[in-house]
Design a protein around this motif. Structure first.
Motif, short mmCIF file in Angstrom:
data_model
loop_
_atom_site.label_atom_id
_atom_site.label_comp_id
_atom_site.label_asym_id
_atom_site.label_seq_id
_atom_site.Cartn_x
_atom_site.Cartn_y
_atom_site.Cartn_z
N UNK A 21 0.84 -1.21 0.00
CA UNK A 21 0.00 0.00 0.00
C UNK A 21 0.87 1.25 0.00
N UNK A 22 1.88 1.29 0.85
CA UNK A 22 2.77 2.45 0.91
C UNK A 22 3.49 2.67 -0.41
N UNK A 23 3.93 1.58 -1.05
CA UNK A 23 4.62 1.69 -2.34
C UNK A 23 3.69 2.23 -3.42
N UNK A 24 2.44 1.79 -3.42
CA UNK A 24 1.49 2.28 -4.42
C UNK A 24 1.19 3.77 -4.22
N UNK A 25 1.00 4.18 -2.97
CA UNK A 25 0.75 5.59 -2.68
C UNK A 25 1.96 6.44 -3.08
N UNK A 26 3.14 5.97 -2.77
CA UNK A 26 4.35 6.71 -3.11
C UNK A 26 4.54 6.81 -4.62
N UNK A 28 2.16 6.86 -6.93
CA UNK A 28 1.21 7.84 -7.45
C UNK A 28 1.64 9.27 -7.09
N UNK A 29 2.16 9.46 -5.89
CA UNK A 29 2.65 10.79 -5.49
C UNK A 29 3.83 11.20 -6.37
N UNK A 30 4.72 10.26 -6.65
CA UNK A 30 5.87 10.53 -7.50
C UNK A 30 5.43 10.92 -8.91
N UNK A 31 4.41 10.25 -9.42
CA UNK A 31 3.88 10.60 -10.74
C UNK A 31 3.46 12.06 -10.77
N UNK A 32 2.70 12.46 -9.76
CA UNK A 32 2.17 13.82 -9.73
C UNK A 32 3.29 14.86 -9.66
N UNK A 33 4.35 14.55 -8.95
CA UNK A 33 5.42 15.51 -8.75
C UNK A 33 6.42 15.55 -9.90
N UNK A 34 6.66 14.42 -10.56
CA UNK A 34 7.78 14.33 -11.49
C UNK A 34 7.42 14.15 -12.96
#
Length: 192
Positions: A21-26, A28-34
């Motif tokens: 779960x943490x890896x999936x959330x991270x 998606x967050x990385x996608x938005x930022x980078x």
């Protein structure tokens, strides 16, 4: 001895679920930022330049909003994407790069539109203008995580008060791994 093995198994599964779960959330967050919005759209996880085509109230008071691509002449179709019913999406104002307006669940996806269900609560009133442009971004899905975590939490809580070969443990495991209509059998009701 067998209950210690089951307890160890359940604890390990809960830890692995948390890591996944943490890896999936991270991710998606990385996608938005980078990654640029156009690149996210080409990967099929973002829909840009959408307009509201209709709004109505659905079951349980949810606001159902149908989005279509902005029209530039003839009938517009959505770009190729990986959106499916049940996906959790974030709604953003296309003019503003900032925070998301709301989170919703896709209820219907066609070639020309997507419908999203938003929860209407007392402290949250979503007001969408038909003239504005919006974008939808696929978010980490919490449903599968919760469906797997719940039986493991139940097992972890009840392990100390169930007999070693309890039918309840088998039923929880079967319910998690097989068909959702597996019947529940609880052979030991004396659990304090």
């Amino acid at each position: 001895m067998a209950s210690a093995a089951v307890e160890s198994f359940v604890t390990k599964q809960l830890d692995l679920l948390e890591l996944e779960r943490d890896a999936e959330v991270e991710e998606r967050r990385s996608w938005q930022e980078n990654i640029s919005l156009k690149e996210l759209q080409s990967r099929g996880v973002c829909l840009l330049k959408l307009q509201v085509s209709s709004q109505r109230t659905g079951l349980y008071g949810r606001l159902l909003v149908t989005f279509e691509p902005r029209r530039c002449g003839s009938v517009a179709a959505l770009p190729s994407n990986s959106f499916t019913s049940g996906d959790i999406v974030g709604l953003y104002d296309a003019a503003n790069e900032g925070s998301q307006l709301a989170t919703g669940i896709l209820t219907r996806v066609t070639q020309k539109s997507v419908t999203v269900a938003f929860d209407e609560s007392h402290d949250f009133q979503l007001s969408l203008d038909r003239e504005n442009s919006y974008r939808l971004l696929k978010l980490a899905n919490d449903v599968t995580y919760r469906r797997l975590k719940k039986p493991a939490d139940i097992l972890q809580h009840l392990l100390g008060c169930l007999p070693e070969r309890s039918g309840f443990i088998c039923a929880v495991a079967e319910r998690t791994c097989h068909h959702p209509r597996t019947s529940w059998h609880w052979e030991n009701h004396d659990c304090g």
